[in-house]
Design an enzyme around this catalytic site. Structure first.
Site, short mmCIF file in Angstrom:
data_model
loop_
_atom_site.label_atom_id
_atom_site.label_comp_id
_atom_site.label_asym_id
_atom_site.label_seq_id
_atom_site.Cartn_x
_atom_site.Cartn_y
_atom_site.Cartn_z
N HIS A 61 0.80 -1.23 0.00
CA HIS A 61 0.00 0.00 0.00
C HIS A 61 0.83 1.29 0.00
O HIS A 61 0.25 2.38 -0.02
CB HIS A 61 -0.92 0.01 1.23
CG HIS A 61 -0.13 0.09 2.50
ND1 HIS A 61 0.53 -1.00 3.02
CD2 HIS A 61 0.15 1.13 3.31
CE1 HIS A 61 1.17 -0.64 4.12
NE2 HIS A 61 0.96 0.65 4.32
N HIS A 76 1.62 7.00 -0.49
CA HIS A 76 0.74 6.13 0.29
C HIS A 76 -0.56 5.96 -0.48
O HIS A 76 -1.28 6.93 -0.71
CB HIS A 76 0.48 6.75 1.67
CG HIS A 76 0.06 5.76 2.69
ND1 HIS A 76 -1.21 5.24 2.73
CD2 HIS A 76 0.75 5.17 3.69
CE1 HIS A 76 -1.28 4.38 3.73
NE2 HIS A 76 -0.10 4.32 4.33
#
Length: 153
Positions: A61, A76
Site C-alpha cells: 500500500h 501512500h
C-alpha cells in the site's frame, strides 16, 4: 538543485490540510500534497515513481523512493489500506531497486479501495522535508500520472 516530484496517479490535487488522516494532515511524516485519484471503473491502475532513485521501502500500500541526493518521497495508496493486508495491490518493483521517475511501482484499484469502505486518496510526502522549500501544485488542479506535482528546492 531543485527536484521535480511527479504525480504517481492521475487525479485532482488536494491540500494536506484536507486529508482526513491526522498523520498526513498534521505533517507528522513531512510536508507534501495528496491526489484524489481518478476512478478507473474497477480496473487496476499503475502508481508511478514520483522521482528517480532507489526504492528504500515498499509495502503493498505504500513505497518510499530516495533520490541520489538523499531526499526521500513517500507515496501512500489510500488511507488505512494497510488493513487490507496487501489484498488488491501488486508490486511491480522491489526494495533496493533503482527506478526512473514515471516507472510503474504498484498496481491497484482506487474503486476497490472505496468498495472496502476506505478512502483512496494518495498522499505524496517529502520525508523530513521543509515545507518552505516546496512549491506544490494548487489544490483543485487536475494532474495526469507523471505530471509535475511539487517542486522541491
Amino acid at each position: 538543485m531543485s527536484l521535480a516530484v511527479r504525480s504517481p496517479v492521475a487525479g485532482v490535487v488536494v491540500d494536506l490540510d484536507d486529508v482526513p488522516d491526522p498523520v498526513f494532515s498534521g505533517r507528522i511524516v513531512g510536508p507534501g500534497v495528496a491526489v484524489a485519484p481518478e476512478r478507473a471503473t474497477g480496473d487496476d491502475v499503475s502508481a508511478l515513481a514520483p522521482i528517480s532513485g532507489t526504492i528504500a521501502k515498499i509495502h503493498p500500500h505504500a513505497y518510499v523512493i530516495t533520490s541520489g541526493d538523499g531526499r526521500s518521497v513517500l507515496v501512500h495508496l489510500g488511507l488505512d489500506t494497510v488493513s487490507l493486508g496487501g489484498n488488491g495491490f501488486t508490486l511491480l518493483a522491489s526494495e533496493g531497486e533503482a527506478v526512473d521517475a514515471g516507472q510503474p511501482v504498484i498496481t491497484w484499484s482506487p474503486d476497490r479501495i472505496e468498495a472496502h469502505g476506505l478512502n483512496p486518496i494518495v498522499p505524496v510526502i517529502a520525508l523530513e522535508g521543509d515545507e518552505s522549500t516546496m512549491e506544490p501544485s494548487p489544490p483543485g488542479h487536475r494532474v495526469a500520472a507523471g505530471d509535475a506535482l511539487v517542486t522541491w528546492a
